[in-house]
Design a protein around this motif. Sequence first.
Motif, PDB file in Angstrom:
ATOM      1  N   TRP A  61       0.837  -1.202   0.000  1.00 50.60           N
ATOM      2  CA  TRP A  61       0.000   0.000   0.000  1.00 50.60           C
ATOM      3  C   TRP A  61       0.870   1.249   0.000  1.00 50.60           C
ATOM      4  N   LEU A  62       1.925   1.260   0.805  1.00 56.05           N
ATOM      5  CA  LEU A  62       2.811   2.414   0.889  1.00 56.05           C
ATOM      6  C   LEU A  62       3.514   2.665  -0.440  1.00 56.05           C
ATOM      7  N   GLU A  63       3.947   1.610  -1.098  1.00 53.73           N
ATOM      8  CA  GLU A  63       4.601   1.780  -2.400  1.00 53.73           C
ATOM      9  C   GLU A  63       3.611   2.250  -3.465  1.00 53.73           C
ATOM     10  N   ARG A  64       2.378   1.728  -3.434  1.00 51.64           N
ATOM     11  CA  ARG A  64       1.357   2.211  -4.388  1.00 51.64           C
ATOM     12  C   ARG A  64       1.100   3.693  -4.181  1.00 51.64           C
ATOM     13  N   ARG A  65       1.010   4.088  -2.910  1.00 50.73           N
ATOM     14  CA  ARG A  65       0.783   5.504  -2.595  1.00 50.73           C
ATOM     15  C   ARG A  65       1.955   6.363  -3.085  1.00 50.73           C
ATOM     16  N   ALA A  66       3.157   5.878  -2.910  1.00 52.95           N
ATOM     17  CA  ALA A  66       4.338   6.611  -3.377  1.00 52.95           C
ATOM     18  C   ALA A  66       4.320   6.732  -4.897  1.00 52.95           C
ATOM     19  N   HIS A  67       3.899   5.675  -5.579  1.00 49.45           N
ATOM     20  CA  HIS A  67       3.809   5.756  -7.038  1.00 49.45           C
ATOM     21  C   HIS A  67       2.743   6.759  -7.472  1.00 49.45           C
ATOM     22  N   LEU A  68       1.612   6.802  -6.763  1.00 48.65           N
ATOM     23  CA  LEU A  68       0.573   7.786  -7.089  1.00 48.65           C
ATOM     24  C   LEU A  68       1.073   9.201  -6.862  1.00 48.65           C
ATOM     25  N   LYS A  69       1.735   9.430  -5.728  1.00 45.20           N
ATOM     26  CA  LYS A  69       2.301  10.758  -5.455  1.00 45.20           C
ATOM     27  C   LYS A  69       3.424  11.072  -6.433  1.00 45.20           C
ATOM     28  N   GLY A  70       4.043  10.042  -6.966  1.00 48.90           N
ATOM     29  CA  GLY A  70       5.197  10.230  -7.829  1.00 48.90           C
ATOM     30  C   GLY A  70       4.876  10.537  -9.277  1.00 48.90           C
ATOM     31  N   ARG A  71       3.601  10.645  -9.638  1.00 47.40           N
ATOM     32  CA  ARG A  71       3.261  10.974 -11.030  1.00 47.40           C
ATOM     33  C   ARG A  71       3.924  12.271 -11.464  1.00 47.40           C
ATOM     34  N   LEU A  72       3.795  13.288 -10.626  1.00 45.80           N
ATOM     35  CA  LEU A  72       4.405  14.589 -10.916  1.00 45.80           C
ATOM     36  C   LEU A  72       5.916  14.461 -11.013  1.00 45.80           C
ATOM     37  N   VAL A  73       6.492  13.662 -10.139  1.00 44.90           N
ATOM     38  CA  VAL A  73       7.948  13.494 -10.119  1.00 44.90           C
ATOM     39  C   VAL A  73       8.402  12.710 -11.343  1.00 44.90           C
ATOM     40  N   ARG A  74       7.639  11.686 -11.730  1.00 41.99           N
ATOM     41  CA  ARG A  74       8.021  10.929 -12.924  1.00 41.99           C
ATOM     42  C   ARG A  74       7.998  11.813 -14.162  1.00 41.99           C
ATOM     43  N   LYS A  75       7.043  12.713 -14.221  1.00 43.18           N
ATOM     44  CA  LYS A  75       6.911  13.555 -15.402  1.00 43.18           C
ATOM     45  C   LYS A  75       7.986  14.648 -15.454  1.00 43.18           C
ATOM     46  N   TYR A  76       8.219  15.313 -14.315  1.00 39.39           N
ATOM     47  CA  TYR A  76       9.124  16.463 -14.309  1.00 39.39           C
ATOM     48  C   TYR A  76      10.434  16.221 -13.567  1.00 39.39           C
ATOM     49  N   ARG A  77      10.642  15.003 -13.064  1.00 34.53           N
ATOM     50  CA  ARG A  77      11.830  14.586 -12.313  1.00 34.53           C
ATOM     51  C   ARG A  77      12.109  15.510 -11.131  1.00 34.53           C
ATOM     52  N   LEU A  78      13.229  16.202 -11.131  1.00 27.52           N
ATOM     53  CA  LEU A  78      13.641  16.950  -9.947  1.00 27.52           C
ATOM     54  C   LEU A  78      12.751  18.155  -9.667  1.00 27.52           C
ATOM     55  N   ILE A  79      12.262  18.817 -10.703  1.00 27.56           N
ATOM     56  CA  ILE A  79      11.354  19.942 -10.492  1.00 27.56           C
ATOM     57  C   ILE A  79      10.051  19.431  -9.869  1.00 27.56           C
ATOM     58  N   GLY A  80       9.601  18.269 -10.306  1.00 29.77           N
ATOM     59  CA  GLY A  80       8.421  17.657  -9.708  1.00 29.77           C
ATOM     60  C   GLY A  80       8.650  17.302  -8.248  1.00 29.77           C
ATOM     61  N   LEU A  81       9.860  16.867  -7.911  1.00 29.27           N
ATOM     62  CA  LEU A  81      10.187  16.556  -6.523  1.00 29.27           C
ATOM     63  C   LEU A  81      10.193  17.824  -5.670  1.00 29.27           C
ATOM     64  N   VAL A  82      10.717  18.919  -6.223  1.00 29.42           N
ATOM     65  CA  VAL A  82      10.693  20.207  -5.512  1.00 29.42           C
ATOM     66  C   VAL A  82       9.255  20.625  -5.237  1.00 29.42           C
ATOM     67  N   VAL A  83       8.393  20.503  -6.238  1.00 29.45           N
ATOM     68  CA  VAL A  83       6.991  20.891  -6.081  1.00 29.45           C
ATOM     69  C   VAL A  83       6.291  19.976  -5.068  1.00 29.45           C
ATOM     70  N   LEU A  84       6.545  18.673  -5.151  1.00 28.84           N
ATOM     71  CA  LEU A  84       5.924  17.731  -4.217  1.00 28.84           C
ATOM     72  C   LEU A  84       6.279  18.068  -2.773  1.00 28.84           C
ATOM     73  N   VAL A  85       7.530  18.393  -2.523  1.00 31.66           N
ATOM     74  CA  VAL A  85       7.966  18.718  -1.162  1.00 31.66           C
ATOM     75  C   VAL A  85       7.574  20.148  -0.798  1.00 31.66           C
ATOM     76  N   GLY A  86       7.579  21.044  -1.768  1.00 32.48           N
ATOM     77  CA  GLY A  86       7.371  22.464  -1.502  1.00 32.48           C
ATOM     78  C   GLY A  86       5.939  22.883  -1.231  1.00 32.48           C
ATOM     79  N   VAL A  87       4.974  22.089  -1.631  1.00 38.07           N
ATOM     80  CA  VAL A  87       3.571  22.421  -1.375  1.00 38.07           C
ATOM     81  C   VAL A  87       3.236  21.974   0.043  1.00 38.07           C
ATOM     82  N   PRO A  88       2.995  22.903   0.951  1.00 37.79           N
ATOM     83  CA  PRO A  88       2.784  22.518   2.356  1.00 37.79           C
ATOM     84  C   PRO A  88       1.362  22.022   2.640  1.00 37.79           C
ATOM     85  N   LEU A  89       1.029  20.878   2.084  1.00 35.78           N
ATOM     86  CA  LEU A  89      -0.273  20.258   2.298  1.00 35.78           C
ATOM     87  C   LEU A  89      -0.080  18.875   2.906  1.00 35.78           C
TER      88      LEU A  89
END
Length: 156
Positions: A80-108
């Motif tokens: 379940w945790l890995e599936r959730r990480a893959h779902l959250k990782g859509r943005l990261v897969r598409k934009y790589r490091l910029i997507g990772l910055v956005v994922l961490v930078g949005v305080p939600l």
Amino acid sequence: MPFLETVFGKLLLTFGTAMVPVLELRGAIPVGVAAGLPPAVACVTAILGNLLPVPFVMLLFRRVADWLRGTAFFGPKIDWLERRAHLKGRLVRKYRLIGLVVLVGVPLPGTGAWTGALVASVLNIRMRNALPAILLGLVIAAAVTLAVTLGLFHLF
């Protein structure tokens, strides 16, 4: 004088709160400011506290997950945790490091350094690339959280 009333106690409280997976930086900055720390000190302390577990999560998640996957109790939870990480990782897969910055930078809820480290680990992003991206995301999230904490958005 109780320990949490000292400056060191306030710093330790802020640092420790930032290390907690659900609270992270979003909870630590208001805690530090409410404890009486200067906002800049609370912000830097929260960033450092939130960044500390990231290398350990990235290095150990795969090993621990593979080990626990073999158990009946933890196996489904790891999946379940890995599936959730893959779902959250859509943005990261598409934009790589910029997507990772956005994922961490949005305080939600559901975003932050722990989620970013988990997603980077699942997507096999090298630590030397992921750490600066996560740090930049933390700085962005800290700025937003601090602005909300200090009530600057009420001026607009």
